[in-house]
Scaffold this motif. Structure first.
Motif, mmCIF file in Angstrom:
data_model
loop_
_atom_site.group_PDB
_atom_site.id
_atom_site.type_symbol
_atom_site.label_atom_id
_atom_site.label_comp_id
_atom_site.label_asym_id
_atom_site.label_seq_id
_atom_site.Cartn_x
_atom_site.Cartn_y
_atom_site.Cartn_z
ATOM 1 N N TYR A 151 37.963 48.721 44.112
ATOM 2 C CA TYR A 151 38.162 49.233 45.462
ATOM 3 C C TYR A 151 37.532 50.609 45.600
ATOM 4 N N VAL A 152 36.985 50.875 46.787
ATOM 5 C CA VAL A 152 36.522 52.212 47.127
ATOM 6 C C VAL A 152 37.081 52.560 48.506
ATOM 7 N N PRO A 153 37.637 53.761 48.666
ATOM 8 C CA PRO A 153 38.138 54.151 49.995
ATOM 9 C C PRO A 153 36.994 54.190 51.005
ATOM 10 N N LEU A 154 37.232 53.602 52.176
ATOM 11 C CA LEU A 154 36.179 53.532 53.188
ATOM 12 C C LEU A 154 36.815 53.525 54.566
ATOM 13 N N ASP A 155 36.487 54.537 55.362
ATOM 14 C CA ASP A 155 36.982 54.627 56.730
ATOM 15 C C ASP A 155 35.786 54.701 57.668
ATOM 16 N N LEU A 156 35.422 53.579 58.245
ATOM 17 C CA LEU A 156 34.233 53.501 59.084
ATOM 18 C C LEU A 156 34.381 54.286 60.381
ATOM 19 N N ALA A 157 35.615 54.591 60.774
ATOM 20 C CA ALA A 157 35.825 55.378 61.989
ATOM 21 C C ALA A 157 35.614 56.865 61.757
ATOM 22 N N ASN A 202 31.391 43.680 57.201
ATOM 23 C CA ASN A 202 32.386 42.731 57.698
ATOM 24 C C ASN A 202 33.539 43.396 58.436
ATOM 25 N N ALA A 203 33.937 44.593 58.036
ATOM 26 C CA ALA A 203 35.129 45.223 58.606
ATOM 27 C C ALA A 203 34.997 45.372 60.109
ATOM 28 N N GLY A 204 36.123 45.276 60.793
ATOM 29 C CA GLY A 204 36.079 45.432 62.235
ATOM 30 C C GLY A 204 37.454 45.677 62.829
ATOM 31 N N VAL A 205 37.450 46.255 64.013
ATOM 32 C CA VAL A 205 38.668 46.500 64.783
ATOM 33 C C VAL A 205 38.563 45.711 66.074
ATOM 34 N N ALA A 206 39.639 45.010 66.429
ATOM 35 C CA ALA A 206 39.686 44.276 67.702
ATOM 36 C C ALA A 206 40.981 44.651 68.411
ATOM 37 N N LEU A 207 40.876 45.300 69.542
ATOM 38 C CA LEU A 207 42.042 45.680 70.339
ATOM 39 C C LEU A 207 42.169 44.725 71.517
ATOM 40 N N ASP A 208 43.407 44.339 71.823
ATOM 41 C CA ASP A 208 43.636 43.355 72.883
ATOM 42 C C ASP A 208 44.082 43.963 74.201
ATOM 43 N N HIS A 209 44.604 45.180 74.161
ATOM 44 C CA HIS A 209 45.188 45.750 75.370
ATOM 45 C C HIS A 209 44.776 47.219 75.532
ATOM 46 N N PRO A 210 44.716 47.695 76.771
ATOM 47 C CA PRO A 210 44.526 49.126 76.980
ATOM 48 C C PRO A 210 45.728 49.880 76.388
ATOM 49 N N PRO A 211 45.686 51.193 76.240
ATOM 50 C CA PRO A 211 44.642 52.086 76.729
ATOM 51 C C PRO A 211 43.450 52.161 75.782
ATOM 52 N N ALA A 232 32.863 52.568 67.602
ATOM 53 C CA ALA A 232 32.689 53.494 66.487
ATOM 54 C C ALA A 232 32.853 52.794 65.142
ATOM 55 N N THR A 233 33.882 51.974 65.024
ATOM 56 C CA THR A 233 34.167 51.319 63.739
ATOM 57 C C THR A 233 33.210 50.167 63.469
ATOM 58 N N ASN A 234 33.080 49.283 64.438
ATOM 59 C CA ASN A 234 32.326 48.057 64.216
ATOM 60 C C ASN A 234 30.822 48.302 64.124
ATOM 61 N N HIS A 235 30.313 49.197 64.951
ATOM 62 C CA HIS A 235 28.873 49.432 64.950
ATOM 63 C C HIS A 235 28.470 50.765 64.329
ATOM 64 N N LEU A 236 28.935 51.884 64.907
ATOM 65 C CA LEU A 236 28.455 53.183 64.434
ATOM 66 C C LEU A 236 28.795 53.414 62.959
ATOM 67 N N GLY A 237 29.972 52.984 62.533
ATOM 68 C CA GLY A 237 30.358 53.170 61.135
ATOM 69 C C GLY A 237 29.440 52.428 60.181
ATOM 70 N N SER A 285 30.668 45.653 71.082
ATOM 71 C CA SER A 285 30.518 46.330 69.787
ATOM 72 C C SER A 285 29.914 45.385 68.752
ATOM 73 N N LYS A 286 30.292 44.106 68.818
ATOM 74 C CA LYS A 286 29.722 43.122 67.897
ATOM 75 C C LYS A 286 28.266 42.818 68.264
ATOM 76 N N LEU A 287 27.963 42.793 69.545
ATOM 77 C CA LEU A 287 26.578 42.612 69.959
ATOM 78 C C LEU A 287 25.718 43.768 69.452
ATOM 79 N N ALA A 288 26.263 44.982 69.513
ATOM 80 C CA ALA A 288 25.529 46.136 68.984
ATOM 81 C C ALA A 288 25.246 45.953 67.499
ATOM 82 N N GLN A 289 26.229 45.474 66.754
ATOM 83 C CA GLN A 289 26.008 45.197 65.329
ATOM 84 C C GLN A 289 24.871 44.207 65.118
#
Length: 326
Positions: free
Chosen positions: A81-87, A110-119, A132-137, A190-194
């Motif tokens: 394991y290696v610590p990794l925070d894409l955000a 592979n890592a990704g964040v998917a939010l279902d509701h605002p805010p 930020a996480t899925n693409h920029l990271g 974000s996935k399209l950007a990837q």
């Protein structure tokens, strides 16, 4: 008497058997988000080839549980394991240094964040969390990994897209979804950007004759209820399995959803700039090369996205990085 030739370690050229993977002793693969979901099964399957697999994730306890689960399925598995925070792009250089490697044969984004509701949520750098996480990271991580990948001839950058991106288009004037935030749409974009990044990276690598290949994959449709148990990482109840069994005609479990990424890493016949996806309508089945969706061939949008990503992250994983000595 002439000696009998050794049996091949993998499938014949042009064919791929998801249950008979080629051996990969001596190689090292990094899987972001390898502690859960599809990423866990990518790591488990790669570990079964004899390769060293590194799980890149934020939570050490979850990584430890995944390593134990893989070890129970793959005796002698070399997983760490290696610590990794894409955000947090400022942390990625240290994460790559913590790998302690002089070469890397493949990374699976592979890592990704998917939010279902605002805010709408932002990282501490002020970027929308999913973008930020899925693409920029992953964009910034590739920048830091490039010298290690360049040191391994034929290395792979395997980027996991999503079927959700098929019906979306990027708004280059609002990449951060500041003006009209809808969680599901922001995730799909974000996935399209990837996916556009993966294809633009391939074009830039080929332009300079790099041996590193950028391969795009998408896993199709994957449900927890169709995914085999891997306690304590994932436990499937008999009721959940039986209740969703008819859906197996349309979608699949996360173990099968890992197959395109695993093929993207291991298959010597896979070329950069292609998309691997499940055979049946892009939703389930063994992986095959699928024609690119029309909007993925938009090179102008991909180039503008690259420039914006470079400005937002302060990194540029272009071919100059891949030519650098480790």
């Amino acid at each position: 008497m002439p000696s009998t030739p050794a049996a091949p370690s993998g499938p014949p050229p042009g064919r791929w058997n998801v249950h008979r993977l080629p051996r990969a002793e001596g190689k090292t693969f990094l899987v972001t988000g390898g502690n859960a979901g599809i990423g866990y099964f990518v790591a488990e399957q790669l570990a079964g080839t004899g390769a060293t697999v590194v799980l890149g994730c934020r939570d050490a306890a979850k990584a430890g549980a995944a390593i134990a689960a893989i070890g129970s399925r793959v005796p002698g598995a070399a997983v760490r394991y290696v610590p990794l925070d894409l955000a947090d792009p400022s942390s990625l250089k240290a994460s790559v240094e913590a790998l302690g490697l002089d070469r890397l044969d493949a990374v699976v984004h592979n890592a990704g964040v998917a939010l279902d509701h605002p805010p709408r949520r932002e990282t501490r750098d002020g970027h929308e969390l999913m973008f930020a996480t899925n693409h920029l990271g992953h964009f910034a991580l590739t920048h830091h990994l490039a010298p290690l990948l360049a040191a391994a001839p034929g290395s792979r950058v395997v980027t996991t897209g999503s079927f959700a991106a098929k019906s979306e288009r990027l708004d280059l004037d609002d990449l951060q979804s500041r003006h009209d935030y809808r969680p599901k749409r922001a995730y799909a974009r974000s996935k399209l950007a990837q996916m556009l990044f993966a294809l633009e990276l391939d074009r830039r690598l080929r332009a300079v004759g790099s041996t590193t290949r950028s391969v795009l994959v998408h896993p199709g449709g994957a449900l927890d209820s169709l995914t085999p148990s891997r306690p304590p990482v994932h436990v499937r109840t008999p009721g959940a399995r039986l209740g969703h069994l008819p859906l197996r005609l349309v979608v699949q479990g996360k173990d099968a959803a890992a197959w395109p990424a695993v093929r993207g890493v291991l298959d010597p016949d896979v070329r950069g700039g292609r998309m691997l996806a499940p055979r049946a309508f892009g939703l389930r089945g063994v992986p095959r090369t699928e024609p690119l969706w029309s909007h993925l061939a938009d090179t102008a949008t991909a180039a503008r996205l690259w420039s914006a990503s470079r400005d937002l992250t302060g990194t540029d994983p272009g071919p100059g990085r891949f030519a650098a000595a480790p």
